[in-house]
Write a protein that holds these residues in place. Structure first.
Motif, PDB file in Angstrom:
ATOM      1  N   THR A 211      36.980  47.796  40.789  1.00  0.00           N
ATOM      2  CA  THR A 211      37.544  46.448  40.844  1.00  0.00           C
ATOM      3  C   THR A 211      37.090  45.713  39.582  1.00  0.00           C
ATOM      4  O   THR A 211      35.909  45.436  39.412  1.00  0.00           O
ATOM      5  N   ALA A 212      38.054  45.444  38.712  1.00  0.00           N
ATOM      6  CA  ALA A 212      37.719  44.804  37.439  1.00  0.00           C
ATOM      7  C   ALA A 212      38.988  44.283  36.785  1.00  0.00           C
ATOM      8  O   ALA A 212      40.102  44.682  37.139  1.00  0.00           O
ATOM      9  N   VAL A 213      38.811  43.384  35.827  1.00  0.00           N
ATOM     10  CA  VAL A 213      39.935  42.828  35.071  1.00  0.00           C
ATOM     11  C   VAL A 213      39.643  42.990  33.588  1.00  0.00           C
ATOM     12  O   VAL A 213      38.593  42.563  33.098  1.00  0.00           O
ATOM     13  N   PHE A 214      40.571  43.594  32.874  1.00  0.00           N
ATOM     14  CA  PHE A 214      40.428  43.795  31.438  1.00  0.00           C
ATOM     15  C   PHE A 214      41.640  43.203  30.720  1.00  0.00           C
ATOM     16  O   PHE A 214      42.582  42.710  31.350  1.00  0.00           O
ATOM     17  N   SER A 215      41.624  43.278  29.413  1.00  0.00           N
ATOM     18  CA  SER A 215      42.749  42.831  28.589  1.00  0.00           C
ATOM     19  C   SER A 215      43.083  43.927  27.591  1.00  0.00           C
ATOM     20  O   SER A 215      42.187  44.653  27.122  1.00  0.00           O
ATOM     21  N   SER A 216      44.370  44.058  27.255  1.00  0.00           N
ATOM     22  CA  SER A 216      44.772  45.059  26.267  1.00  0.00           C
ATOM     23  C   SER A 216      44.221  44.718  24.882  1.00  0.00           C
ATOM     24  O   SER A 216      44.316  45.516  23.956  1.00  0.00           O
ATOM     25  N   ARG A 217      43.630  43.527  24.735  1.00  0.00           N
ATOM     26  CA  ARG A 217      42.964  43.150  23.493  1.00  0.00           C
ATOM     27  C   ARG A 217      41.715  44.030  23.273  1.00  0.00           C
ATOM     28  O   ARG A 217      41.294  44.272  22.142  1.00  0.00           O
ATOM     29  N   GLN A 218      41.139  44.493  24.405  1.00  0.00           N
ATOM     30  CA  GLN A 218      39.952  45.340  24.334  1.00  0.00           C
ATOM     31  C   GLN A 218      40.328  46.768  23.936  1.00  0.00           C
ATOM     32  O   GLN A 218      41.426  47.236  24.236  1.00  0.00           O
ATOM     33  N   SER A 219      39.409  47.459  23.306  1.00  0.00           N
ATOM     34  CA  SER A 219      39.642  48.853  22.936  1.00  0.00           C
ATOM     35  C   SER A 219      39.450  49.735  24.172  1.00  0.00           C
ATOM     36  O   SER A 219      38.738  49.363  25.104  1.00  0.00           O
ATOM     37  N   PRO A 220      40.071  50.921  24.189  1.00  0.00           N
ATOM     38  CA  PRO A 220      39.884  51.814  25.339  1.00  0.00           C
ATOM     39  C   PRO A 220      38.430  52.229  25.490  1.00  0.00           C
ATOM     40  O   PRO A 220      37.940  52.411  26.616  1.00  0.00           O
ATOM     41  N   GLU A 221      37.695  52.371  24.364  1.00  0.00           N
ATOM     42  CA  GLU A 221      36.275  52.723  24.447  1.00  0.00           C
ATOM     43  C   GLU A 221      35.487  51.646  25.185  1.00  0.00           C
ATOM     44  O   GLU A 221      34.594  51.957  25.993  1.00  0.00           O
ATOM     45  N   GLU A 222      35.796  50.398  24.914  1.00  0.00           N
ATOM     46  CA  GLU A 222      35.088  49.296  25.566  1.00  0.00           C
ATOM     47  C   GLU A 222      35.335  49.299  27.068  1.00  0.00           C
ATOM     48  O   GLU A 222      34.407  49.111  27.873  1.00  0.00           O
ATOM     49  N   ILE A 223      36.586  49.538  27.454  1.00  0.00           N
ATOM     50  CA  ILE A 223      36.922  49.559  28.880  1.00  0.00           C
ATOM     51  C   ILE A 223      36.288  50.764  29.567  1.00  0.00           C
ATOM     52  O   ILE A 223      35.722  50.642  30.675  1.00  0.00           O
ATOM     53  N   LEU A 224      36.350  51.919  28.934  1.00  0.00           N
ATOM     54  CA  LEU A 224      35.747  53.121  29.526  1.00  0.00           C
ATOM     55  C   LEU A 224      34.240  52.968  29.659  1.00  0.00           C
ATOM     56  O   LEU A 224      33.638  53.451  30.631  1.00  0.00           O
ATOM     57  N   ASP A 225      33.626  52.309  28.712  1.00  0.00           N
ATOM     58  CA  ASP A 225      32.184  52.092  28.761  1.00  0.00           C
ATOM     59  C   ASP A 225      31.808  51.264  29.989  1.00  0.00           C
ATOM     60  O   ASP A 225      30.830  51.556  30.691  1.00  0.00           O
ATOM     61  N   ILE A 226      32.602  50.229  30.276  1.00  0.00           N
ATOM     62  CA  ILE A 226      32.335  49.375  31.436  1.00  0.00           C
ATOM     63  C   ILE A 226      32.561  50.142  32.732  1.00  0.00           C
ATOM     64  O   ILE A 226      31.746  50.080  33.672  1.00  0.00           O
ATOM     65  N   ILE A 227      33.680  50.867  32.813  1.00  0.00           N
ATOM     66  CA  ILE A 227      34.003  51.619  34.025  1.00  0.00           C
ATOM     67  C   ILE A 227      32.945  52.692  34.301  1.00  0.00           C
ATOM     68  O   ILE A 227      32.497  52.874  35.442  1.00  0.00           O
TER      69      ILE A 227
END
Length: 314
Positions: A277-293
């Motif tokens: 359960t999280a909210v991201f933005s396409s402004r973020q890089s995929p690495e940044e999102i994967l790091d959080i997940i």
């Protein structure tokens, strides 16, 4: 009798697999034909499928004319030609036929008005001023089709792998996606159509074939009079929200793969069931999102040098 049934019947006869009753039906139909050469003229391509199909349906209900000798070799030649014509003719007719949407809803914006529309599958459309959009109240089970009749619109499409999403334009240019976000500019008075991809991948085509496949930060300009398309790079035209509410890791990965045009693999298929359960933005890089997940689930990941392939592991 449907188109498929008609083709199957002819094919069975040619393969000598038709039953006596089916043979009789085909021979009755052949008896009604008064010509041996069937030509596919340019000006009748759109109608020939319907005409041939109508002849077949009529012949199925008529009694054979007595006194006529049935010539097998002649029929095989004609039946083979008709089989091709029925397929080609109906396909051409469908290609040129106007797009008809069930339970169609039409939205038109004023000269200084913008409208946000949520479609039945959860996809979002943001209509710019002086635009016209037609869409069904509910999409069917196999595909999702809408028509941008005029103007400019931004589309954020819900990812559904088994139900492709197609945006039709009045100039015959279509944009097909599975789940992504993009912008279309299609004014009837303009000589060009523009398609710009924000996230994911789209295929742009017309009746002659594929014009180009676009990925994130690419745009296509189509010259309607010349029939030519050009592809270029551009900065992101917008950013979208990536919201996950109890989504499985498999669902999260599928969304990220389409948004960023990347490939993500799991070292253990059991990880697919992990919830996020999280909210991201396409402004973020995929690495940044994967790091959080990965941090949420105490996992790790690594990526290739070109930042296009990632692997998640424990």
């Amino acid at each position: 009798m449907t188109e498929e049934q008609a083709k199957e019947l002819l094919q069975k006869y040619l393969d000598k697999q038709a039953s006596p009753q089916e043979q009789k039906k085909v021979e009755e139909w052949y008896a009604t034909l008064n010509q041996e050469n069937i030509e596919l003229s340019d000006d009748r391509k759109a109608a020939i499928g319907e005409q041939m199909f109508a002849h077949l349906q009529t012949a199925m209900h008529e009694k054979p004319k007595h006194g006529k000798v049935f010539k097998l070799q002649s029929f095989i030649r004609i039946a083979a030609a008709i089989l091709i014509i029925v397929t080609l003719g109906i396909s051409i007719w469908r290609l040129h036929a106007p797009i008809k949407l069930e339970n169609e809803i039409t939205v038109i914006t004023g000269s200084a008005e913008r409208k946000r529309i949520t479609l039945s599958d959860g996809s979002m459309v943001l209509l710019e001023p002086s635009a016209k959009l037609c869409y069904p109240k509910a999409f069917d089970s196999n595909n999702r089709q809408i028509a941008l009749k005029e103007g400019e619109a931004f589309f954020d499409i819900a990812h559904q792998e088994k139900r492709p999403f197609t945006v039709h334009t009045t100039s015959g240019v279509d944009i097909r996606v599975l789940g992504t976000s993009f912008k279309v500019k299609s004014y009837q008075a303009s000589k060009h159509i523009e398609v710009a991809v924000v996230t994911g991948k789209v295929a742009v085509s017309n009746k002659k074939g594929n014009l180009g496949t676009l990925i994130k930060d690419e745009f296509l300009t189509y010259d309607k009079s010349a029939g030519r398309a050009a592809i270029g790079k551009t900065k992101a035209v917008a950013f979208i929200e990536l919201a996950f509410d109890g989504a499985s890791l498999e669902q999260v990965i599928n969304k990220l793969q389409y948004v960023y045009s990347i490939k993500i693999s799991l070292s253990d298929s059991a990880l697919n069931k992990l919830k996020s359960t999280a909210v991201f933005s396409s402004r973020q890089s995929p690495e940044e999102i994967l790091d959080i997940i990965c941090s949420l689930h105490h996992l790790k990941f690594n990526g290739s040098k070109n930042h296009k392939t990632f692997n998640i592991y424990r």
